[in-house]
Design an enzyme around this catalytic site. Structure first.
Site, mmCIF file in Angstrom:
data_model
loop_
_atom_site.group_PDB
_atom_site.id
_atom_site.type_symbol
_atom_site.label_atom_id
_atom_site.label_comp_id
_atom_site.label_asym_id
_atom_site.label_seq_id
_atom_site.Cartn_x
_atom_site.Cartn_y
_atom_site.Cartn_z
ATOM 1 N N ARG A 1 0.828 -1.209 0.000
ATOM 2 C CA ARG A 1 0.000 0.000 0.000
ATOM 3 C C ARG A 1 0.860 1.255 0.000
ATOM 4 N NH1 ARG A 1 -4.669 0.516 4.451
ATOM 5 N NH2 ARG A 1 -2.868 0.849 5.817
ATOM 6 N N LYS B 1 -2.771 6.590 1.648
ATOM 7 C CA LYS B 1 -2.582 7.149 2.994
ATOM 8 C C LYS B 1 -1.666 8.368 2.944
ATOM 9 C CE LYS B 1 -2.477 4.646 6.748
ATOM 10 N NZ LYS B 1 -3.797 4.793 7.373
ATOM 11 N N GLU C 1 -16.170 7.156 4.444
ATOM 12 C CA GLU C 1 -15.398 6.656 5.586
ATOM 13 C C GLU C 1 -15.693 7.490 6.818
ATOM 14 O OE1 GLU C 1 -11.166 5.929 5.364
ATOM 15 O OE2 GLU C 1 -11.211 6.103 3.199
#
Length: 845
Positions: A590, A692, A728
Site C-alpha cells: 500500500r 494514505k 469513511e
C-alpha cells in the site's frame, strides 16, 4: 588560548546561573525547565551582540529548537569541529521570535507527521508567498503583506490552527527581509521570494489538532517561475484529477492542496506543457485554477475570472490585477467560467505571487489546441507593466500597496552585516566561507516563532534588560576547540540523547508502564529506524537509532507541499511472550501504491518489512503484555529535500517509530456515536483519498473538532459529488449489517483500502455472511441492524448511534452482535489465541 577558553566557560556558567534564577523564580517550563533555561541564555547572548553568530562560524554549531528547547546536533558537536565543513547557518526555534541564520530545523517524527502521528498523519500546514523588490533608489519594498497575513489567519481557522496576528506576521516578514537585504536582487534582476510557513509541530498520536504550532519565514532570490521566462505559457486542461473540491481546503493555502497534483504536473510537463489548468471536481465543466496561479480570460473590454467559491484561492496578485483593470475601465466579472469559453477568448493570462502576470499562448483541451494573442500592446502586458511598476517603485503607489521595509524599527534582531571594528578584527581571523556552495540560493536568516502563550512578552522584556550584561568572550579559533569536542558532546547529551546501537532485553522485561490504563497517546519507544533515498531513487541501507528529533530544511517538500505518506500496523504479544506482526507485507504494498500516486520513490516490500521488524524487536519491552494492548508501528515516508517551487522533493526519508497503545477511542470498547457530515468532505474523485497521504487528514480536523465538542465519537463522511453515499469515518472504514448481508463502500479512489477492512471481509465470508462492496446510500444506514468500523488503530469497533439531519438511529451491539463475532476472530488471529490458517501473522525473532 587556554586562559580565554577557561574564562569564557566560567563566564558562561555564571550567566546561565543568573538567567536560570530569573526564569526559575518567575516562569514554569514544565519537565524541560533546565533545558529551556540553557536555551534562553543562549538566546540572550544572541541578542546582546553578534557573539553567537561568530560562535557559529568558528565552532560549527547549529542550534535546533524543539519542545525541549535546544538540541546541539550530535553531528555538529562530534564531527564538524575541525573538519573544515563550516557553514554560517545558525538557526533555532524558540518561544519568542528572532532573526536567525538559515539552516535545518528539527522535528520529532510525530511532528513531521501531525505533523500528525495518529492513526492518521495530519500534517496541518499553511504556506504564504510574497516578494521583496529593490527599487532604483535602493529602497526594499514589500507588496501588500497585510493581505498575506489575513489570508493565513483565515486559513488557520479553517485548518484548526493557531496563527500569528497580522502584526506578528508582518514583523516576521520584515525582519527576515532586513536580515537578508543583500539577497534582494538589483532592480530588474528579480526579487527576494519569501515563504512564511505555519505548521503543527506538536507531537500527537491520535487524529487531532496539534498541541503546538511553529511559524517561520525564510527567503530565496528568484527570477521567473516558469522555465519559459517571460515567454507565453502552454497549458493543458486536466479532466480526471481535480485540484480541490467543495467542502475541502482549496480556498486556503493549505499544503494539503499541492502534493496530490504533482503527478499531473509531471505528466503535463513531460508532454511539453508549462502547467495544468484544473476543472471543478463536481461537473468537470468549469475552470478553476492553474497549479500555482489564478487564471483570467479576456474578450474585448471584458475580463473574466473564476469566482472564489471555496475551491479557488483568493490570490493577492489576482485581487490587485482586478483593481488595476477596473481603474483602467475594463469590465471585470468574477463568476463560474465554463471551459468552453476558452474557445472564444482573445487573451488568457495567469496571476500569482510566483508567476506575476504571465501570458498564455495556448491551451489544449480534449486534444484541441487553442492559441491566444500575446505581445506588447495587449491587455496582459498593460496590466503587468502597471503591477510591476507599483511593486518596484517605478510607478507612484497611490493605493498604498507597497511597504518600505527600511522604515521598520530593527528591534530585537542582530544583523551580522552591521559589525563593530572590534568584531571585524575577530572575524578576520576566521577562515572564509564558500557562500556559493553552502547557500545555493538560500538566504542567511529566517524568522521563527512558536505559539506558547503570553509569556513571550514577559521574556522579551527580560531579554532587553539583560542585553548588555551577557556579552561573552567566546571568539576562539576553531582549531583551539578541537580538544574540547568531548565536552561539547557531553553538553549536547543533556538535551539530545546520544545515538547508540540497540541493546535487546530479555523476553520477560517490560518498560515501566501502567499497562492497565494504556490509551492511544504518544509514548515513544526507545528506537526508531531511518533510511534515506539517494538522488538516483534508491534507498540506502537503513539503521536503528535512539528515538529523537530529525532534521528538516525549512523548505522541505513535506512542510511546504505535503508530500508524504504513512502506514500503521501493530505488534502483539502472545501469552508465551512471542511477538506477532499482522500482515506487514500489505502495508508495504500500500505504501508503494501511495508513493506512486504522490510521485515519490518508496522502499521495496522487503525493505519495508525488515524495517518494521527491526523497529518492533528493538522496542520489544514496549510491547504490552498479552491482552493489555499493542505496540503501534508508524512507518512514514516524506519528501525531506528542499524545494521552493511546486515540484517533487529531491530527497526522501523513510522513518519507522513506535508507541504502546490501548483503545483508540476514549469510549474504549463501548459503542461509538457517529455524526454524518454534510458540509465538509474527506476526499473527491481524482484526489488522493485512496492512499494514505498526509494531505487527507488535516482538512477534516475542523469537522472532527466540531463533532467531538457536541459529544460525538467521530464523523461519517459522504461523497463529494452527490453528498448521498457513505465514504469513511475520519480514521476508519465503515460496514453496514442487514440480516446476513454486510455492505461496505467500494474503494473507488476516494476510500482507503484498509488492511483490517480486507481481513474482516474475508473472515465474514468464511462465516457465511454475504459481503458486498458497493455504493452505500445514506438511507441504507438509517435502516441497518448494525454498523461497525474497522481500522488498524480502532480494530473492529461497534457503532451505537448515528445522527443524520438531526435524526438519531440506534443499532444493535453486544456479545451476540455480528461485529463482536468478527472482532473476536480477528483479535484471536492477531494475538495468537486462534490458529492462523491464512498466513496473516509473522512471528518476530
Amino acid at each position: 588560548n587556554i586562559v580565554v577558553i577557561a574564562s569564557s566557560l566560567l563566564f558562561s556558567s555564571l550567566s546561565l546561573f543568573v538567567v536560570s534564577g530569573i526564569f526559575s523564580s518567575e516562569y514554569a517550563f514544565g519537565a524541560h525547565k533546565a533545558h529551556t533555561t540553557f536555551f534562553m541564555a543562549l538566546r540572550c547572548l544572541s541578542q546582546s551582540s553578534t557573539t553567537l553568530f561568530y560562535l557559529s562560524n568558528i565552532c560549527g554549531f547549529r542550534m535546533h529548537g524543539t519542545k525541549a528547547a535546544v538540541s546541539v546536533v550530535e553531528e555538529h558537536v562530534s564531527k564538524m569541529v575541525g573538519t573544515g565543513r563550516m557553514k554560517s547557518m545558525l538557526m533555532w526555534i524558540g518561544t519568542t521570535s528572532d532573526s536567525v541564520l538559515y539552516g535545518q530545523i528539527t522535528c520529532s517524527p510525530p511532528e513531521v507527521a501531525e505533523k500528525e502521528t495518529s492513526n492518521k498523519v495530519a500534517l496541518a500546514g499553511l504556506i504564504e508567498g510574497m516578494k521583496a523588490y529593490r527599487g532604483e533608489d535602493g529602497r526594499v519594498l514589500l507588496f501588500r503583506p497585510e493581505l498575506n497575513a489575513v489570508r493565513m489567519k483565515k486559513g488557520a481557522e479553517r485548518m484548526c490552527m493557531h496563527s500569528p496576528s497580522v502584526q506578528q506576521f508582518i514583523e516576521g516578514v520584515k525582519q527576515t527581509v532586513l536580515a537578508n537585504r543583500r539577497w534582494v536582487p538589483p532592480p530588474g534582476k528579480g526579487s527576494l521570494y519569501l515563504r512564511p510557513l505555519l505548521f503543527g509541530s506538536g507531537a500527537s498520536l491520535g487524529l487531532s489538532a496539534a498541541s503546538e504550532f511553529t511559524f517561520l519565514v525564510f527567503g530565496s532570490p528568484v527570477q521567473n517561475y516558469f522555465k519559459e521566462g517571460t515567454s507565453a505559457l502552454n497549458l493543458y486542461v486536466e479532466e480526471v484529477i481535480p485540484r480541490a473540491y467543495l467542502g475541502g481546503s482549496g480556498g486556503v493555502k493549505s499544503i494539503s492542496n499541492y502534493g496530490p497534483v504533482l503527478e499531473v504536473m509531471r505528466r503535463a510537463k513531460a508532454r511539453g506543457f508549462s502547467d495544468v489548468l484544473y476543472l471543478d471536481a463536481e461537473t468537470k465543466k468549469n475552470m478553476e485554477e492553474v497549479s500555482a496561479s489564478n487564471i483570467f480570460l479576456v474578450k474585448g473590454n471584458t475580463i473574466v475570472t473564476p469566482a472564489t467559491n471555496g475551491t479557488i484561492l483568493g490570490g493577492i496578485t489576482r485581487k490587485s490585477v482586478i483593481e488595476i483593470a477596473i481603474d483602467l475601465g475594463y469590465k471585470v466579472e468574477e463568476r463560474v467560467v465554463p471551459v468552453e469559453e476558452l474557445k472564444e477568448a482573445e487573451e488568457v493570462f495567469c496571476t500569482g505571487t510566483a508567476t506575476g502576470v504571465a501570458s498564455v499562448g495556448s491551451i489544449t483541451f480534449q486534444n484541441t489546441r487553442t492559441e491566444y494573442k500575446v505581445g506588447d500592446g495587449l491587455v496582459t502586458q498593460q496590466l503587468r507593466s502597471i503591477l510591476v511598476g507599483i511593486q518596484t517603485g517605478s510607478i507612484q503607489d497611490t493605493k498604498n500597496w507597497t511597504n518600505d521595509v527600511e522604515r521598520t524599527q530593527r528591534t530585537e534582531v542582530v544583523y551580522p552585516t552591521k559589525t563593530s571594528a572590534s568584531d571585524m578584527a575577530i572575524i578576520s581571523q576566521v577562515p572564509p566561507l564558500n557562500l556559493s556552495s553552502s547557500h545555493q540560493g538560500k538566504t542567511n536568516h529566517l524568522f521563527t516563532t512558536k505559539d506558547k502563550g503570553s509569556v513571550i512578552v514577559k521574556m522579551n522584556k527580560t531579554f532587553s534588560s539583560l542585553r548588555k550584561s551577557l556579552v561573552l568572550p567566546l571568539h576562539v579559533h576553531i582549531r583551539t576547540l578541537q580538544s574540547f569536542s568531548k565536552y561539547n558532546a557531553q553538553a549536547a547529551s543533556a538535551l539530545q540523547e546520544e545515538r547508540k546501537k540497540p541493546t535487546y532485553q530479555d523476553d520477560n522485561e517490560y518498560a515501566d508502564m501502567d499497562w492497565d490504563n494504556l490509551g492511544f497517546g504518544l509514548t515513544p519507544a526507545d528506537y526508531m529506524y531511518v533510511m534515506k533515498c539517494s538522488k538516483d531513487g534508491e534507498f540506502t541501507k537503513g539503521e536503528l537509532s535512539r528515538f529523537g528529533n530529525i532534521q528538516l530544511s525549512p523548505s522541505a517538500g513535506v512542510l511546504n507541499y505535503g508530500q508524504a505518506i504513512y502506514e500503521g500496523t501493530k505488534v502483539y504479544r502472545k501469552e508465551n511472550g512471542k511477538l506477532l506482526l499482522f500482515r506487514p507485507d500489505h502495508n508495504a504494498v500500500r505504501m508503494e501504491l501511495g508513493a506512486e500516486r504522490m510521485l515519490m520513490p518508496s522502499p521495496s516490500v522487503d525493505q519495508f518489512v525488515d524495517a518494521v521488524k527491526q523497529t518492533a524487536f528493538a522496542n520489544k519491552r514496549w510491547v504490552p503484555p498479552s491482552g493489555k494492548g499493542s505496540l503501534y508501528i508508524r512507518p512514514l515516508l516524506m519528501g525531506s529535500g528542499p524545494v521552493l517551487g511546486l515540484a517533487p522533493a529531491p530527497e526522501y526519508t523513510f522513518i519507522v517509530y513506535a508507541s504502546p497503545v490501548g483503545n483508540y477511542f476514549k469510549e474504549g470498547t463501548a459503542a461509538l456515536n457517529l455524526y454524518v457530515e454534510e458540509e465538509y468532505v474527506r476526499a473527491a474523485p481524482g484526489g488522493a483519498g485512496g492512499v494514505k497521504s498526509i494531505t487527507n487528514y488535516a482538512p477534516v480536523l475542523k469537522a472532527l473538532s466540531r463533532a467531538k465538542s457536541r459529544g460525538f465519537s467521530d464523523i461519517l463522511y459522504l461523497d463529494a459529488v452527490k453528498k448521498k453515499y457513505l465514504e469513511e469515518a475520519s480514521s476508519c472504514n465503515v460496514f453496514v449489517v442487514k440480516g446476513r448481508t454486510i455492505s461496505t463502500p467500494a474503494t473507488n479512489g476516494t476510500i482507503l483500502e484498509g488492511i483490517t477492512r480486507k481481513s474482516v471481509m474475508e473472515i465474514a465470508s468464511d462465516q457465511g455472511y454475504k459481503v458486498v462492496e458497493k455504493a452505500v446510500h445514506v438511507d441504507e444506514v438509517m435502516d441497518a441492524d448494525e454498523v461497525f468500523c474497522t481500522g488498524t488503530a480502532v480494530g473492529v469497533a461497534p457503532v451505537g448511534t448515528i445522527t443524520y439531519q438531526d435524526k438519531r438511529i440506534r443499532y444493535e451491539t453486544g456479545d451476540e452482535s455480528v461485529c463482536q463475532k468478527l472482532r473476536s476472530v480477528l483479535v484471536g488471529i492477531q494475538t495468537g489465541t486462534i490458529e492462523d490458517t491464512k498466513g496473516w501473522v509473522t512471528c518476530i525473532n
